[in-house]
Scaffold this motif. Structure first.
Motif, PDB file in Angstrom:
ATOM      1  N   CYS A 181     -15.331  -8.969  -4.510  1.00 52.40           N
ATOM      2  CA  CYS A 181     -14.542  -9.800  -3.606  1.00 52.40           C
ATOM      3  C   CYS A 181     -14.855  -9.443  -2.156  1.00 52.40           C
ATOM      4  N   MET A 182     -14.531 -10.381  -1.269  1.00 51.23           N
ATOM      5  CA  MET A 182     -14.819 -10.200   0.153  1.00 51.23           C
ATOM      6  C   MET A 182     -13.514 -10.221   0.952  1.00 51.23           C
ATOM      7  N   ARG A 183     -13.357  -9.263   1.829  1.00 51.38           N
ATOM      8  CA  ARG A 183     -12.152  -9.206   2.659  1.00 51.38           C
ATOM      9  C   ARG A 183     -12.127 -10.363   3.648  1.00 51.38           C
ATOM     10  N   ALA A 184     -10.958 -10.946   3.836  1.00 49.28           N
ATOM     11  CA  ALA A 184     -10.816 -12.040   4.795  1.00 49.28           C
ATOM     12  C   ALA A 184     -10.892 -11.499   6.219  1.00 49.28           C
ATOM     13  N   ALA A 185     -11.405 -12.305   7.107  1.00 50.03           N
ATOM     14  CA  ALA A 185     -11.484 -11.920   8.517  1.00 50.03           C
ATOM     15  C   ALA A 185     -10.107 -12.042   9.164  1.00 50.03           C
ATOM     16  N   PRO A 186      -9.850 -11.377  10.296  1.00 54.14           N
ATOM     17  CA  PRO A 186      -8.568 -11.540  10.996  1.00 54.14           C
ATOM     18  C   PRO A 186      -8.284 -13.019  11.265  1.00 54.14           C
ATOM     19  N   GLY A 187      -7.089 -13.456  10.936  1.00 55.75           N
ATOM     20  CA  GLY A 187      -6.708 -14.846  11.142  1.00 55.75           C
ATOM     21  C   GLY A 187      -7.096 -15.777  10.019  1.00 55.75           C
ATOM     22  N   GLU A 188      -7.889 -15.302   9.054  1.00 57.39           N
ATOM     23  CA  GLU A 188      -8.342 -16.146   7.940  1.00 57.39           C
ATOM     24  C   GLU A 188      -7.383 -16.022   6.763  1.00 57.39           C
ATOM     25  N   ALA A 189      -6.990 -17.162   6.187  1.00 58.28           N
ATOM     26  CA  ALA A 189      -6.085 -17.153   5.038  1.00 58.28           C
ATOM     27  C   ALA A 189      -6.835 -16.730   3.781  1.00 58.28           C
ATOM     28  N   GLY A 190      -6.200 -15.907   2.979  1.00 55.70           N
ATOM     29  CA  GLY A 190      -6.765 -15.480   1.711  1.00 55.70           C
ATOM     30  C   GLY A 190      -5.657 -14.970   0.819  1.00 55.70           C
ATOM     31  N   GLU A 191      -6.014 -14.626  -0.424  1.00 52.34           N
ATOM     32  CA  GLU A 191      -4.979 -14.132  -1.330  1.00 52.34           C
ATOM     33  C   GLU A 191      -4.676 -12.664  -1.033  1.00 52.34           C
ATOM     34  N   ALA A 192      -3.394 -12.352  -0.984  1.00 54.00           N
ATOM     35  CA  ALA A 192      -2.971 -10.965  -0.806  1.00 54.00           C
ATOM     36  C   ALA A 192      -3.004 -10.274  -2.165  1.00 54.00           C
ATOM     37  N   ILE A 193      -3.605  -9.096  -2.208  1.00 51.97           N
ATOM     38  CA  ILE A 193      -3.673  -8.321  -3.442  1.00 51.97           C
ATOM     39  C   ILE A 193      -3.236  -6.890  -3.154  1.00 51.97           C
ATOM     40  N   GLY A 194      -2.775  -6.205  -4.185  1.00 50.54           N
ATOM     41  CA  GLY A 194      -2.335  -4.822  -4.019  1.00 50.54           C
ATOM     42  C   GLY A 194      -2.994  -3.922  -5.039  1.00 50.54           C
ATOM     43  N   LYS A 195      -3.615  -2.849  -4.584  1.00 54.17           N
ATOM     44  CA  LYS A 195      -4.273  -1.924  -5.509  1.00 54.17           C
ATOM     45  C   LYS A 195      -3.235  -1.257  -6.399  1.00 54.17           C
ATOM     46  N   ILE A 196      -3.496  -1.278  -7.703  1.00 57.74           N
ATOM     47  CA  ILE A 196      -2.566  -0.691  -8.662  1.00 57.74           C
ATOM     48  C   ILE A 196      -2.817   0.808  -8.729  1.00 57.74           C
ATOM     49  N   ILE A 197      -1.793   1.572  -8.381  1.00 54.42           N
ATOM     50  CA  ILE A 197      -1.897   3.023  -8.278  1.00 54.42           C
ATOM     51  C   ILE A 197      -0.871   3.673  -9.195  1.00 54.42           C
ATOM     52  N   ASP A 198      -1.327   4.501 -10.090  1.00 56.93           N
ATOM     53  CA  ASP A 198      -0.424   5.214 -10.987  1.00 56.93           C
ATOM     54  C   ASP A 198      -0.261   6.644 -10.480  1.00 56.93           C
ATOM     55  N   ASP A 199       0.600   6.793  -9.485  1.00 53.24           N
ATOM     56  CA  ASP A 199       0.804   8.085  -8.835  1.00 53.24           C
ATOM     57  C   ASP A 199       2.299   8.248  -8.567  1.00 53.24           C
ATOM     58  N   PRO A 200       2.949   9.257  -9.180  1.00 53.43           N
ATOM     59  CA  PRO A 200       4.386   9.456  -8.979  1.00 53.43           C
ATOM     60  C   PRO A 200       4.778   9.583  -7.511  1.00 53.43           C
ATOM     61  N   LYS A 201       3.847  10.042  -6.667  1.00 55.54           N
ATOM     62  CA  LYS A 201       4.150  10.207  -5.254  1.00 55.54           C
ATOM     63  C   LYS A 201       4.101   8.872  -4.503  1.00 55.54           C
ATOM     64  N   ARG A 202       3.518   7.853  -5.139  1.00 59.03           N
ATOM     65  CA  ARG A 202       3.432   6.523  -4.514  1.00 59.03           C
ATOM     66  C   ARG A 202       3.954   5.464  -5.490  1.00 59.03           C
ATOM     67  N   PRO A 203       5.263   5.487  -5.780  1.00 60.32           N
ATOM     68  CA  PRO A 203       5.820   4.578  -6.790  1.00 60.32           C
ATOM     69  C   PRO A 203       5.671   3.103  -6.453  1.00 60.32           C
ATOM     70  N   THR A 204       5.511   2.780  -5.165  1.00 65.60           N
ATOM     71  CA  THR A 204       5.376   1.368  -4.788  1.00 65.60           C
ATOM     72  C   THR A 204       4.022   0.792  -5.185  1.00 65.60           C
ATOM     73  N   GLY A 205       3.062   1.641  -5.575  1.00 66.54           N
ATOM     74  CA  GLY A 205       1.751   1.145  -5.988  1.00 66.54           C
ATOM     75  C   GLY A 205       1.681   0.741  -7.443  1.00 66.54           C
ATOM     76  N   ARG A 206       2.770   0.939  -8.169  1.00 65.45           N
ATOM     77  CA  ARG A 206       2.790   0.605  -9.596  1.00 65.45           C
ATOM     78  C   ARG A 206       2.836  -0.899  -9.817  1.00 65.45           C
ATOM     79  N   PHE A 207       2.315  -1.316 -10.968  1.00 68.29           N
ATOM     80  CA  PHE A 207       2.551  -2.670 -11.444  1.00 68.29           C
ATOM     81  C   PHE A 207       2.972  -2.543 -12.900  1.00 68.29           C
ATOM     82  N   ASP A 208       4.245  -2.770 -13.160  1.00 68.31           N
ATOM     83  CA  ASP A 208       4.785  -2.554 -14.496  1.00 68.31           C
ATOM     84  C   ASP A 208       4.726  -3.790 -15.375  1.00 68.31           C
ATOM     85  N   GLY A 209       4.420  -4.927 -14.766  1.00 69.91           N
ATOM     86  CA  GLY A 209       4.170  -6.127 -15.550  1.00 69.91           C
ATOM     87  C   GLY A 209       5.409  -6.788 -16.108  1.00 69.91           C
ATOM     88  N   TYR A 210       5.189  -7.522 -17.196  1.00 68.98           N
ATOM     89  CA  TYR A 210       6.228  -8.349 -17.795  1.00 68.98           C
ATOM     90  C   TYR A 210       6.543  -7.883 -19.209  1.00 68.98           C
TER      91      TYR A 210
END
Length: 600
Positions: free
Chosen positions: A391-420
């Motif tokens: 994938c290619m990062r969008a340039a400043p001001g360019e619309a694109g899909e926001a994605i979040g890296k899935i991180i399994d680290d107890p110190k960074r609980p906000t990086g989890r994706f627990d799904g459905y």
């Protein structure tokens, strides 16, 4: 932006992030601590603080915890505990918060069912919950029984707030239970990785999905909002959003219930009574959804709308075109706009209140966050990949899909994706091999853009943005332009299929004052504010717009009905390229457009 203001915004950002990181670090430190433990501690430390205001009732933390203990003992008596699910169907009131707290105290999971659902969609939500028991508010009995014959398994119904036929009397059963402190080992096997709640997606494009909310995620969401609002035990959060959704039922209530403050519950939002309540209960905070703010702006001036103690409004979806007017008219000192999804791992907050922005990550702090915006193919609804397959990062001001890296680290609980609850639904939201082989990212399904200062702005939902005349049309941006036209109360924009035409033609469903719109002035204003390809081809004048329980516009049926006057009773207009004005669509004109006799 001036240098002084930029420095001030950096200081605000740093302070807020440090508060959040401190809170998240505390959450990650103890793998057995749950929200139940938080309330039990507050019941000991601040027993007489008011936890919940509702109409003429007050519940202290001592009472809130004690009543939840009854629920926990009832649940255990039914053989419910870790791995069990209890469905909860009830309108906003204290018993709702008591019920799900009691259920998770027992180690079980509470499935929070949308109170607006009936028949098939309700049956679907109950079926995928795996629950065998449902706690049912008497006010929703008719809803439940409309779906009962479509359930995949028999469910034991427990009625509260009134008698329901063929249901157990939950209120009587709870009265038999002790409210005393629970045994220390009641949930000894429960960890932060176990599910506390199932919260359902809004179902704007299909049947709802049950998002898993483990205890660690529940505490992280609550902690992030409490830190972002810098909440204390003196704060009172006014909640009119439905408690079955994460915005009202987790983020709003968690802002204050994690620090010994209060929540003020109302059954439903009322623009007429909003400011009366805010003043009556001395609210210092309230949670909004963008359309709620628009409704308030559309009401007549209220004598109490500026005589309140509100220090902060927190929420999402406050559109740029009404942001400043809303803040100024109602004398709101500070607005904390955020971006996030119930199940997602991308969370943003606009700490400094820059109008229109949904959050900010300055360049120097980028490495601390897991958020990226990637170039996106609108037609195929997939991120674009380069010659190397990544994938290619969008340039400043360019619309694109926001994605979040899935991180399994107890110190960074906000990086989890627990799904459905259903694993196949989880896989659909995962993007693999994004920037390197083997990396895994969460797909938000939203188009965002980020400017050079690091501010993020919402563009549109994927699936809402459409192609017309070879250009991408963002429905949110068209809706903004329409909404500020005099006489427009609400606007819902979407694309419709026209036989023989490439892409989708723009159509707007509009609620206008007195049901009338000056079409000549409207067209001129749209041509002035929007590129020609984005000006709506069709208009539909409706008395009201259908919304979900969290005020999101429903588009599925509107898209299906298109601009066909044989299935639509309301007025429809066509932006005629020959006459250069909006003209009524009757069956004859509809036939000519579909036959390709009029070039669009």
């Amino acid at each position: 932006m001036g240098l002084v203001k930029r420095i001030g915004n950096e200081i605000i950002f740093v302070r807020a992030v440090l508060r959040s990181l401190k809170r998240l670090k505390e959450i990650g430190r103890d793998t057995t601590h749950t929200f139940s433990d938080t309330i039990e501690a507050l019941a000991e430390e601040k027993p007489d603080n008011i936890a919940i205001y509702f109409e003429d009732r007050k519940l202290t933390y001592r009472e809130y915890n004690a009543e939840a203990n009854r629920y926990a003992r009832w649940a255990k008596g039914q053989g419910l505990g870790r791995g069990s699910v209890v469905a909860l169907m009830m309108e906003n009131r204290p018993e709702y918060l008591i019920a799900w707290l009691g259920i998770i105290k027992a180690g079980a999971t509470a499935a929070l069912i949308n109170t607006n659902l009936i028949k098939g969609p309700l049956a679907h939500s109950l079926n995928i919950s795996t629950a065998n028991h449902v706690v049912l508010g008497a006010e929703l009995a008719e809803h439940y029984f409309s779906a009962a014959d479509q359930l995949e398994r028999p469910m034991t119904v427990w009625a509260t707030g009134g008698a329901i036929r063929d249901a157990q009397d939950l209120d009587a059963a709870l009265a038999q239970q002790s409210s005393e402190r629970l045994p220390a080992d009641l949930r000894k096997d429960v960890t932060q990785d176990d599910d506390a709640l199932f919260i359902y997606t809004s179902g704007t494009t299909g049947n709802p999905k049950a998002a898993r909310i483990p205890h660690v995620r529940l505490r992280s969401m609550m902690g992030a909002f409490s830190a972002g609002a810098n909440a204390t035990e003196k704060d009172r959060m006014y909640v009119v959003l439905p408690l079955y959704h994460s915005a009202g039922g987790v983020c709003a209530v968690g802002t204050t219930l994690t620090v010994g403050g209060s929540v003020i519950l109302q059954r439903k939002f009322s623009a007429t009574h909003f400011w009366d309540d805010i003043v009556k209960y001395k609210a210092t905070l309230f949670q909004y959804i963008g359309e709620l703010c628009r409704y308030l702006l559309n009401t007549e001036k209220h004598p109490k709308e500026r005589k309140h103690k509100i220090r902060l409004a927190v929420g999402n979806g406050l559109r740029p075109e009404i942001w400043t007017a809303f803040q100024k008219r109602f004398r709101i000192p500070r607005i904390l706009e955020f971006y996030g999804a119930t199940e997602g791992n991308v969370g943003l907050m606009n700490f400094d209140g820059t109008p229109g922005a949904i959050g900010r990550i300055p360049g120097w702090a980028k490495a601390k966050f897991n958020v990226e915006i990637v170039k996106f193919d609108i037609e195929n609804e997939q991120p674009l990949r380069g010659p190397d397959g990544f994938c290619m990062r969008a340039a400043p001001g360019e619309a694109g899909e926001a994605i979040g890296k899935i991180i399994d680290d107890p110190k960074r609980p906000t990086g989890r994706f627990d799904g459905y609850a259903k694993k196949e639904e989880t896989e659909k939201k995962i993007l693999r091999d994004v920037f390197e082989k083997g990396d895994v990212w969460f797909r938000t399904g939203d188009l965002l853009r980020q400017d050079k200062l690091g501010y993020f702005y919402f563009v549109d939902r994927i699936g809402d943005t459409f192609r017309w005349k070879g250009e991408n049309v963002a429905t949110s941006e068209v809706a903004e332009a329409i909404s500020v036209f005099p006489g427009v109360k609400e606007a819902n924009v979407y694309g419709v299929h026209v036989p023989g035409a490439d892409g989708r033609a723009g159509m707007a469903s509009i609620v206008a004052e007195n049901g009338k719109l000056d079409l000549e002035k409207f067209r001129a204003q749209m041509l002035k504010e929007l590129p020609e390809y984005a000006v709506p081809v069709f208009l539909r004048i409706q008395p009201e717009i259908e919304v979900t329980g969290t005020f999101k516009h429903r588009k599925v049926e509107l898209v299906k009905e298109g601009f066909d006057p044989s299935v639509i009773s309301e007025p429809i207009f066509f932006n005629c390229p020959v006459q250069k004005k909006y003209v009524p669509v009757d069956q004859h004109l509809y036939g000519r457009i579909c036959a390709g006799e009029i070039r669009l």
